[in-house]
Write a protein that holds these residues in place. Structure first.
Motif, PDB file in Angstrom:
ATOM      1  N   ASN A  63       0.513   4.231  -2.793  1.00  0.00           N
ATOM      2  CA  ASN A  63       0.227   5.635  -2.469  1.00  0.00           C
ATOM      3  C   ASN A  63       1.254   6.575  -3.098  1.00  0.00           C
ATOM      4  OD1 ASN A  63      -2.015   4.919  -0.956  1.00  0.00           O
ATOM      5  ND2 ASN A  63      -0.886   4.838   0.970  1.00  0.00           N
TER       6      ASN A  63
ATOM      7  N   LYS B 147      -3.134  -4.059   5.280  1.00  0.00           N
ATOM      8  CA  LYS B 147      -2.634  -2.703   5.038  1.00  0.00           C
ATOM      9  C   LYS B 147      -1.228  -2.492   5.569  1.00  0.00           C
ATOM     10  CE  LYS B 147      -7.207  -0.477   5.217  1.00  0.00           C
ATOM     11  NZ  LYS B 147      -8.026   0.557   5.892  1.00  0.00           N
TER      12      LYS B 147
ATOM     13  N   ASP C 114      -9.870  -1.993   0.881  1.00  0.00           N
ATOM     14  CA  ASP C 114      -9.534  -0.880   1.775  1.00  0.00           C
ATOM     15  C   ASP C 114     -10.451  -0.827   2.999  1.00  0.00           C
ATOM     16  OD1 ASP C 114      -8.048   1.221   2.661  1.00  0.00           O
ATOM     17  OD2 ASP C 114      -8.928   2.714   1.322  1.00  0.00           O
TER      18      ASP C 114
ATOM     19  N   SER D 292      -4.648   3.201  -7.608  1.00  0.00           N
ATOM     20  CA  SER D 292      -5.658   2.612  -6.737  1.00  0.00           C
ATOM     21  C   SER D 292      -5.689   1.099  -6.940  1.00  0.00           C
ATOM     22  CB  SER D 292      -7.037   3.198  -7.043  1.00  0.00           C
ATOM     23  OG  SER D 292      -7.507   2.744  -8.301  1.00  0.00           O
ATOM     24  N   VAL D 293      -6.319   0.400  -6.014  1.00  0.00           N
ATOM     25  CA  VAL D 293      -6.445  -1.049  -6.142  1.00  0.00           C
ATOM     26  C   VAL D 293      -7.267  -1.409  -7.369  1.00  0.00           C
ATOM     27  CG1 VAL D 293      -8.472  -1.166  -4.632  1.00  0.00           C
ATOM     28  CG2 VAL D 293      -7.020  -3.181  -4.911  1.00  0.00           C
TER      29      VAL D 293
ATOM     30  N   VAL E 288       0.830  -1.211   0.000  1.00  0.00           N
ATOM     31  CA  VAL E 288       0.000   0.000   0.000  1.00  0.00           C
ATOM     32  C   VAL E 288       0.862   1.259   0.000  1.00  0.00           C
ATOM     33  CG1 VAL E 288      -1.860   1.223   1.190  1.00  0.00           C
ATOM     34  CG2 VAL E 288      -1.800  -1.270   1.222  1.00  0.00           C
ATOM     35  N   GLU E 289       1.958   1.218   0.734  1.00  0.00           N
ATOM     36  CA  GLU E 289       2.861   2.371   0.806  1.00  0.00           C
ATOM     37  C   GLU E 289       3.360   2.758  -0.586  1.00  0.00           C
ATOM     38  OE1 GLU E 289       7.219   3.413   2.794  1.00  0.00           O
ATOM     39  OE2 GLU E 289       6.045   1.717   3.542  1.00  0.00           O
TER      40      GLU E 289
ATOM     41  N   PHE F 289      -6.642  -4.651   3.571  1.00  0.00           N
ATOM     42  CA  PHE F 289      -6.630  -3.803   2.388  1.00  0.00           C
ATOM     43  C   PHE F 289      -7.360  -4.465   1.228  1.00  0.00           C
ATOM     44  CE2 PHE F 289      -4.654  -2.277  -1.579  1.00  0.00           C
ATOM     45  CZ  PHE F 289      -5.018  -0.945  -1.480  1.00  0.00           C
ATOM     46  N   TYR F 290      -7.141  -5.767   1.100  1.00  0.00           N
ATOM     47  CA  TYR F 290      -7.790  -6.506   0.010  1.00  0.00           C
ATOM     48  C   TYR F 290      -8.085  -7.917   0.491  1.00  0.00           C
ATOM     49  CZ  TYR F 290      -8.313  -9.142  -4.358  1.00  0.00           C
ATOM     50  OH  TYR F 290      -8.782  -9.966  -5.344  1.00  0.00           O
TER      51      TYR F 290
END
Length: 237
Positions: free
Chosen positions: A115, A225, A176, A120-121, A111-112, A210-211
């Motif tokens: 960003n 995440k 998310d 986006s996912v 995720v880092e 996160f997913y």
């Protein structure tokens, strides 16, 4: 008289188009296949600039046509010079292009990193599907290259007999930290069932996920995440 001016201006525009296209073809061939096929940052700016110069030249008959030709040739020569400099000097090349970014490692979204490059996912899932990847856990490594394309290395299949039975595809049950109820309905499960499965996997809060991908066998693949970028291999061009 005014109609005559309009006709003359129109003929001038047509003449500019006829003369500018061969020049653009020459410049494109001069810049090489790499610029057309990949469009790194600097090459993208070059293309944008040439487009603006040519557009202004065609749209405004008052602009001196010869100046447009000189500008296009000068931009092309600058591009080829920078391309040669990038080849000879990796430090300069790295400074004026985007570095590759690892965004999936061992079946986990980073995720880092996502960003940092503002992906986006949803973007990444679409790109995975374009590579015919429908299960996140199959991905050993996924990299967003400097030109925005995704490169994928799948996990090796060492023993096919040990592979678990899968459905034909995976859908995102959680993205998310938010549960996708449409996916739960599709697989005929409830949110309570999903939460119990997360608890069984020692995940107490859905917000930490996160997913979460689910397939027809109701197998869950979790990407949290908190996965840190420090875990990933350092790809530098």
């Amino acid at each position: 008289m005014k109609k005559l001016e309009i006709v003359l201006d129109s003929l001038k525009v047509i003449g500019r188009i006829v003369t500018i296209l061969p020049l653009l073809l020459f410049v494109t061939l001069l810049m090489g296949k790499r610029s057309v096929g990949e469009l790194p940052v600097f090459d993208f700016l070059v293309v944008m600039t040439i487009g603006a110069v040519v557009g202004a030249d065609i749209a405004d008959p008052n602009i001196e046509h010869i100046h447009t030709g000189v500008a296009i040739i000068a931009i092309a020569l600058l591009q080829t010079s920078v391309a040669k400099l990038k080849i000879k000097n990796r430090t300069i090349g790295n400074k004026i292009t985007f570095e590759p970014t690892v965004i999936i490692y061992k079946g986990q979204f980073i995720v880092e990193q996502m960003n940092k490059i503002e992906y986006s996912v949803d973007n990444l899932l679409q790109m995975l599907r374009s590579h015919e990847v429908y299960f996140l856990e199959e991905v050993e490594l996924a990299i967003i290259e400097g030109n925005g394309e995704m490169s994928i290395k799948k996990k090796p299949v060492l023993n096919p007999d040990t592979l678990r039975l899968k459905g034909s595809f995976e859908l995102p049950a959680i993205i998310d930290g938010k549960v996708n109820k449409d996916v739960l309905n599709y697989f005929h499960v409830t949110e309570g069932w999903l939460l119990r499965e997360l608890e069984r996997l020692h995940i107490q809060q859905v917000e930490a996920v996160f997913y979460c991908g689910m397939d027809e066998t109701k197998h869950l693949h979790i990407s949290l995440k908190q996965v840190k970028a420090m875990m990933i291999p350092p790809f530098n061009h």
